[in-house]
Design a protein around this motif. Structure first.
Motif, PDB file in Angstrom:
ATOM      1  N   GLU A 242      -4.888   5.547  -8.648  1.00 11.50           N
ATOM      2  CA  GLU A 242      -5.345   5.704  -7.597  1.00 11.50           C
ATOM      3  C   GLU A 242      -7.060   5.636  -7.479  1.00 11.50           C
ATOM      4  O   GLU A 242      -7.617   5.002  -6.783  1.00 11.50           O
ATOM      5  CB  GLU A 242      -5.042   6.851  -6.697  1.00 11.50           C
ATOM      6  N   GLU A 243      -7.604   6.355  -8.747  1.00 17.78           N
ATOM      7  CA  GLU A 243      -9.090   6.571  -8.849  1.00 17.78           C
ATOM      8  C   GLU A 243      -9.417   5.160  -9.057  1.00 17.78           C
ATOM      9  O   GLU A 243     -10.507   4.723  -8.628  1.00 17.78           O
ATOM     10  CB  GLU A 243      -9.234   7.452  -9.787  1.00 17.78           C
ATOM     11  N   GLN A 244      -8.758   4.463  -9.756  1.00 17.76           N
ATOM     12  CA  GLN A 244      -9.084   3.110 -10.374  1.00 17.76           C
ATOM     13  C   GLN A 244      -9.427   2.299  -9.123  1.00 17.76           C
ATOM     14  O   GLN A 244     -10.111   1.242  -8.994  1.00 17.76           O
ATOM     15  CB  GLN A 244      -8.284   2.300 -11.427  1.00 17.76           C
ATOM     16  N   ARG A 245      -8.235   2.207  -8.335  1.00 17.33           N
ATOM     17  CA  ARG A 245      -8.147   1.432  -6.989  1.00 17.33           C
ATOM     18  C   ARG A 245      -9.403   1.772  -6.112  1.00 17.33           C
ATOM     19  O   ARG A 245     -10.012   1.015  -5.563  1.00 17.33           O
ATOM     20  CB  ARG A 245      -7.011   1.704  -6.387  1.00 17.33           C
ATOM     21  N   GLU A 246      -9.690   3.092  -5.934  1.00 17.44           N
ATOM     22  CA  GLU A 246     -10.746   3.646  -4.951  1.00 17.44           C
ATOM     23  C   GLU A 246     -12.169   3.166  -5.844  1.00 17.44           C
ATOM     24  O   GLU A 246     -13.043   3.044  -4.887  1.00 17.44           O
ATOM     25  CB  GLU A 246     -10.639   5.000  -4.922  1.00 17.44           C
ATOM     26  N   ALA A 247     -12.089   2.771  -6.983  1.00 19.73           N
ATOM     27  CA  ALA A 247     -13.307   2.382  -7.568  1.00 19.73           C
ATOM     28  C   ALA A 247     -13.613   0.607  -7.366  1.00 19.73           C
ATOM     29  O   ALA A 247     -14.513   0.233  -7.895  1.00 19.73           O
ATOM     30  CB  ALA A 247     -13.393   2.787  -9.195  1.00 19.73           C
ATOM     31  N   GLY A 248     -12.629   0.257  -6.644  1.00 22.39           N
ATOM     32  CA  GLY A 248     -12.688  -1.212  -6.407  1.00 22.39           C
ATOM     33  C   GLY A 248     -11.919  -2.083  -7.394  1.00 22.39           C
ATOM     34  O   GLY A 248     -12.089  -3.412  -7.399  1.00 22.39           O
ATOM     35  N   LYS A 249     -11.268  -1.465  -8.314  1.00 20.03           N
ATOM     36  CA  LYS A 249     -10.383  -2.242  -9.297  1.00 20.03           C
ATOM     37  C   LYS A 249      -9.205  -2.769  -8.634  1.00 20.03           C
ATOM     38  O   LYS A 249      -8.571  -2.175  -7.796  1.00 20.03           O
ATOM     39  CB  LYS A 249      -9.998  -1.144 -10.588  1.00 20.03           C
ATOM     40  N   ALA A 250      -8.787  -3.965  -9.400  1.00 23.44           N
ATOM     41  CA  ALA A 250      -7.456  -4.536  -8.743  1.00 23.44           C
ATOM     42  C   ALA A 250      -6.420  -4.070  -9.826  1.00 23.44           C
ATOM     43  O   ALA A 250      -6.660  -4.291 -11.025  1.00 23.44           O
ATOM     44  CB  ALA A 250      -7.573  -5.949  -8.678  1.00 23.44           C
ATOM     45  N   ILE A 251      -5.262  -3.862  -9.608  1.00 26.38           N
ATOM     46  CA  ILE A 251      -4.189  -3.395 -10.225  1.00 26.38           C
ATOM     47  C   ILE A 251      -2.998  -4.019  -9.794  1.00 26.38           C
ATOM     48  O   ILE A 251      -2.502  -4.222  -8.812  1.00 26.38           O
ATOM     49  CB  ILE A 251      -3.894  -1.975 -10.316  1.00 26.38           C
ATOM     50  N   ILE A 252      -2.367  -4.768 -10.968  1.00 28.79           N
ATOM     51  CA  ILE A 252      -1.124  -5.551 -10.872  1.00 28.79           C
ATOM     52  C   ILE A 252       0.071  -4.490 -11.541  1.00 28.79           C
ATOM     53  O   ILE A 252      -0.320  -4.329 -12.871  1.00 28.79           O
ATOM     54  CB  ILE A 252      -1.259  -6.759 -11.381  1.00 28.79           C
ATOM     55  N   MET A 253       0.836  -4.084 -10.858  1.00 27.30           N
ATOM     56  CA  MET A 253       1.885  -3.304 -11.616  1.00 27.30           C
ATOM     57  C   MET A 253       3.435  -3.964 -11.322  1.00 27.30           C
ATOM     58  O   MET A 253       3.888  -4.318 -10.291  1.00 27.30           O
ATOM     59  CB  MET A 253       1.924  -1.903 -10.841  1.00 27.30           C
ATOM     60  N   SER A 254       3.882  -4.006 -12.684  1.00 30.16           N
ATOM     61  CA  SER A 254       5.444  -4.619 -12.695  1.00 30.16           C
ATOM     62  C   SER A 254       6.146  -3.387 -13.020  1.00 30.16           C
ATOM     63  O   SER A 254       6.156  -2.751 -14.000  1.00 30.16           O
ATOM     64  CB  SER A 254       5.254  -5.627 -13.667  1.00 30.16           C
ATOM     65  N   THR A 255       7.097  -3.046 -12.319  1.00 24.80           N
ATOM     66  CA  THR A 255       8.315  -2.125 -12.677  1.00 24.80           C
ATOM     67  C   THR A 255       9.297  -2.100 -11.916  1.00 24.80           C
ATOM     68  O   THR A 255       9.426  -2.731 -10.782  1.00 24.80           O
ATOM     69  CB  THR A 255       7.447  -0.541 -12.187  1.00 24.80           C
ATOM     70  N   HIS A 256      10.415  -1.723 -12.282  1.00 23.10           N
ATOM     71  CA  HIS A 256      11.815  -1.258 -11.680  1.00 23.10           C
ATOM     72  C   HIS A 256      11.902  -0.161 -10.741  1.00 23.10           C
ATOM     73  O   HIS A 256      12.822   0.172  -9.941  1.00 23.10           O
ATOM     74  CB  HIS A 256      12.930  -1.529 -12.672  1.00 23.10           C
ATOM     75  N   GLN A 257      10.838   0.730 -10.914  1.00 25.42           N
ATOM     76  CA  GLN A 257      10.983   2.017  -9.901  1.00 25.42           C
ATOM     77  C   GLN A 257      10.402   1.925  -8.650  1.00 25.42           C
ATOM     78  O   GLN A 257       9.120   1.959  -8.450  1.00 25.42           O
ATOM     79  CB  GLN A 257       9.821   3.128 -10.875  1.00 25.42           C
ATOM     80  N   MET A 258      11.300   1.466  -7.764  1.00 24.03           N
ATOM     81  CA  MET A 258      10.843   0.940  -6.295  1.00 24.03           C
ATOM     82  C   MET A 258      10.118   2.276  -5.659  1.00 24.03           C
ATOM     83  O   MET A 258       9.215   2.067  -4.971  1.00 24.03           O
ATOM     84  CB  MET A 258      11.963   0.359  -5.350  1.00 24.03           C
ATOM     85  N   TYR A 259      10.431   3.534  -5.902  1.00 23.21           N
ATOM     86  CA  TYR A 259       9.995   4.518  -5.269  1.00 23.21           C
ATOM     87  C   TYR A 259       8.443   4.754  -5.970  1.00 23.21           C
ATOM     88  O   TYR A 259       7.424   5.019  -4.997  1.00 23.21           O
ATOM     89  CB  TYR A 259      10.690   5.860  -5.432  1.00 23.21           C
ATOM     90  N   GLN A 260       8.197   4.243  -6.909  1.00 22.57           N
ATOM     91  CA  GLN A 260       6.496   4.283  -7.405  1.00 22.57           C
ATOM     92  C   GLN A 260       5.830   3.252  -6.903  1.00 22.57           C
ATOM     93  O   GLN A 260       4.800   3.255  -6.421  1.00 22.57           O
ATOM     94  CB  GLN A 260       6.551   4.120  -8.871  1.00 22.57           C
ATOM     95  N   VAL A 261       6.583   2.184  -6.536  1.00 21.49           N
ATOM     96  CA  VAL A 261       6.117   0.918  -5.798  1.00 21.49           C
ATOM     97  C   VAL A 261       5.503   1.331  -4.248  1.00 21.49           C
ATOM     98  O   VAL A 261       4.464   1.215  -4.056  1.00 21.49           O
ATOM     99  CB  VAL A 261       6.920  -0.341  -5.824  1.00 21.49           C
ATOM    100  N   GLU A 262       6.413   2.016  -3.775  1.00 22.91           N
ATOM    101  CA  GLU A 262       6.214   2.325  -2.307  1.00 22.91           C
ATOM    102  C   GLU A 262       5.045   3.478  -2.247  1.00 22.91           C
ATOM    103  O   GLU A 262       4.459   3.545  -1.258  1.00 22.91           O
ATOM    104  CB  GLU A 262       7.471   3.008  -1.840  1.00 22.91           C
ATOM    105  N   ALA A 263       5.003   4.290  -3.297  1.00 25.22           N
ATOM    106  CA  ALA A 263       3.897   5.296  -3.373  1.00 25.22           C
ATOM    107  C   ALA A 263       2.615   5.022  -3.561  1.00 25.22           C
ATOM    108  O   ALA A 263       1.589   5.265  -2.992  1.00 25.22           O
ATOM    109  CB  ALA A 263       4.392   6.386  -4.287  1.00 25.22           C
ATOM    110  N   LEU A 264       2.471   3.592  -4.333  1.00 26.01           N
ATOM    111  CA  LEU A 264       1.342   3.188  -4.906  1.00 26.01           C
ATOM    112  C   LEU A 264       0.541   1.773  -4.351  1.00 26.01           C
ATOM    113  O   LEU A 264      -0.482   1.732  -4.167  1.00 26.01           O
ATOM    114  CB  LEU A 264       1.281   3.070  -6.457  1.00 26.01           C
ATOM    115  N   CYS A 265       1.737   0.849  -3.845  1.00 29.46           N
ATOM    116  CA  CYS A 265       1.253  -0.523  -3.805  1.00 29.46           C
ATOM    117  C   CYS A 265       1.241  -0.648  -2.250  1.00 29.46           C
ATOM    118  O   CYS A 265       1.875  -0.250  -1.457  1.00 29.46           O
ATOM    119  CB  CYS A 265       2.534  -1.476  -4.199  1.00 29.46           C
ATOM    120  N   ASN A 266       0.221  -1.653  -1.782  1.00 28.71           N
ATOM    121  CA  ASN A 266      -0.108  -2.020  -0.382  1.00 28.71           C
ATOM    122  C   ASN A 266       0.706  -3.389  -0.191  1.00 28.71           C
ATOM    123  O   ASN A 266       0.929  -3.668   0.892  1.00 28.71           O
ATOM    124  CB  ASN A 266      -1.355  -1.678   0.020  1.00 28.71           C
TER     125      ASN A 266
END
Length: 302
Positions: free
Chosen positions: A175-199
């Motif tokens: 979240e701190e990296q995102r707020e600093a303007g970085k772009a993050i690509i996250m590949s995961t099977h943990q859908m609840y983490q995707v819901e918590a983090l990804c827009n």
């Protein structure tokens, strides 16, 4: 400018089509979910983005154009197959990897000390990587990914091996990296983490982009494909229901197949002998429900 722009990518290995048609863009200051079942083409897509594989068709632009060495140094990559030198000591290994990304050794050591403290690895800095627990090795991999302060961060299953405390810590760092303007690509099977983090997300299945957009809009589009139910009766096997699970509060959550009318489920239940319905309402589907729904639908169509 898009940080990453992927347009109609395709890649074959002999007779196997790993990626058939994948498109998406990634913006600065966002965490983007790259999702799909095993064998869908996610890792191949990432490797084409990283210039490890060359696509057979389609176009990739990173930081506005083709990857060169200067652009590669602006990327932090945490692959699915971890790559630390296990027979080497932790601190010099992480410093060495940072210098490969163009970071001055003195600066790397200074930054590393701060990261090791934050990830509770400072007292393990002189241990060989293979002497660390799986969770510690995962935290070390994440440090290696971030130490050179990349503008694009590509992470494949970042929470693997982490306990809840460290999972929370890593999420905070992202979240701190995102707020600093970085772009993050996250590949995961943990859908609840995707819901918590990804827009935003893209769902790849059979090598194709089959779902793409803002998470909240996708969930709104699938509203009506899940219901909440309270009562007594046989709720385990109902036509048109993909999955039924009982929640801790005693409520039943049902994910419906695409196109199934919730009212048809209600009529079916009402017609069953011995069934009593105390509560029946539409539920916002989880990404897990949507994932299963879309992938199951593609299998039926193929």
């Amino acid at each position: 400018m898009h940080i990453v722009e992927v347009s109609h990518l395709a890649k074959r290995f002999g007779e196997v089509t790993a990626v058939a048609d994948v498109s998406f863009t990634i913006e600065p200051g966002e965490i983007f979910g790259l999702l799909g079942p095993n064998g869908a083409g996610k890792t191949t897509t990432i490797r084409m983005m990283m210039d490890i594989f060359r696509p057979d068709a389609g176009e990739i632009a990173v930081f506005g154009g083709a990857l060169d060495m200067a652009k590669k140094r602006r990327i932090g990559y945490l692959p699915e197959e971890r790559g630390l030198y296990k027979d080497q000591k932790l601190e010099p290994t992480l410093v060495y990897l940072a210098t490969l990304k163009g970071l001055d050794e003195k600066v790397a050591r200074q930054r590393l000390g701060e990261w090791l403290e934050r990830f509770d690895l400072a007292e393990h800095r002189s241990k060989k990587v293979q002497e660390l627990s799986k969770g510690m090795q995962q935290k070390a991999q994440i440090i290696a990914t971030l130490l050179h302060d990349p503008d694009l961060i590509v992470i494949d299953e970042p929470f693997s091996g982490l306990d809840p405390v460290n999972t929370r810590l890593v999420k905070q760092v992202f979240e701190e990296q995102r707020e600093a303007g970085k772009a993050i690509i996250m590949s995961t099977h943990q859908m609840y983490q995707v819901e918590a983090l990804c827009n935003r997300i893209v769902l790849i299945d059979n090598g194709r982009s089959v779902l793409y957009g803002l998470v909240n809009e996708i969930k709104r589009d699938f509203a009506g494909n899940a219901i909440l139910l309270e009562g007594e009766g046989d709720f385990a096997t109902i036509p048109g229901v993909l999955e039924t699970r009982k929640q801790n509060n005693g409520t039943w959550h049902m994910a419906l197949e695409l196109g199934v009318d919730p009212q048809a489920i209600f009529r079916h239940l009402a017609a069953q002998n011995g069934t009593r319905i105390e509560r029946f309402e539409l539920a916002e589907p989880s990404l897990d429900d949507i994932f299963v729904n879309v992938v199951s639908g593609n299998k039926e169509d193929s």
